[in-house]
Design an enzyme around this catalytic site. Sequence first.
Site, PDB file in Angstrom:
ATOM      1  N   GLU A  49       1.050  -1.153   0.073  1.00 55.25           N
ATOM      2  CA  GLU A  49      -0.029  -0.012   0.111  1.00 55.25           C
ATOM      3  C   GLU A  49       0.735   1.199   0.090  1.00 55.25           C
ATOM      4  O   GLU A  49       0.855   2.130  -0.615  1.00 55.25           O
ATOM      5  CB  GLU A  49      -0.934  -0.045   1.216  1.00 55.25           C
ATOM      6  CG  GLU A  49      -1.923  -1.126   1.445  1.00 55.25           C
ATOM      7  CD  GLU A  49      -1.307  -2.182   2.354  1.00 55.25           C
ATOM      8  OE1 GLU A  49      -0.136  -2.479   2.032  1.00 55.25           O
ATOM      9  OE2 GLU A  49      -1.957  -2.741   3.169  1.00 55.25           O
ATOM     10  N   CYS A  77      -2.592  -2.907   7.257  1.00 53.96           N
ATOM     11  CA  CYS A  77      -2.127  -2.667   8.975  1.00 53.96           C
ATOM     12  C   CYS A  77      -2.286  -1.356   9.228  1.00 53.96           C
ATOM     13  O   CYS A  77      -2.806  -0.603   8.805  1.00 53.96           O
ATOM     14  CB  CYS A  77      -0.846  -3.292   8.893  1.00 53.96           C
ATOM     15  SG  CYS A  77       0.510  -1.862   8.203  1.00 53.96           S
TER      16      CYS A  77
HETATM   17 ZN   LIG Z   1       0.992  -2.380   5.991  1.00 53.26          ZN
END
Ligand SMILES: [Zn+2]
Length: 142
Positions: A49, A77
């Site tokens: 990401e 996350c």
């Molecule tokens: Zn991450």
Amino acid sequence: MRQALDEAAQAAPAGDVPVGAVVLGPDGALLAAGHNEREATGDPTAHAEVLALRRAAAALGSWRLTGCTLVVTLEPCTMCAGALVQSRIGRVVYGARDEKAGAAGSLWDVVRDRRLNHRPEVIHGVLEDVCAGLLTSFFRDR
Ligand SMILES: [Zn+2]
């Protein structure tokens, strides 16, 4: 999500967990892509990401990704969720849930925390079985 899955498959040869992400512009055109490169680069922040966000911002010439969509194979996350909020991205789409570390609805919901000044729309479960299967087979082979 198919493009994000193609990206994810490029992570495994270097020993990286197969997670892939793409950023689409407001018109739906592909702006950038990324896959996990922590092992490949030795960079603890080299999540799919983050790399895709950086490349999308470079392509647009602005850190603001207003109206853009990030599509990722695994739930972001906490670090990536924070980066997504910082980028002002409009929408986050993910495949597999991460019950152990997910920060977009599973363990935390950083991207939709009402205390933050930006909350992207979240869509999850897109090709969930395919996304999760890629991870399951990676860890089974290790
Ligand atoms: Zn991450």
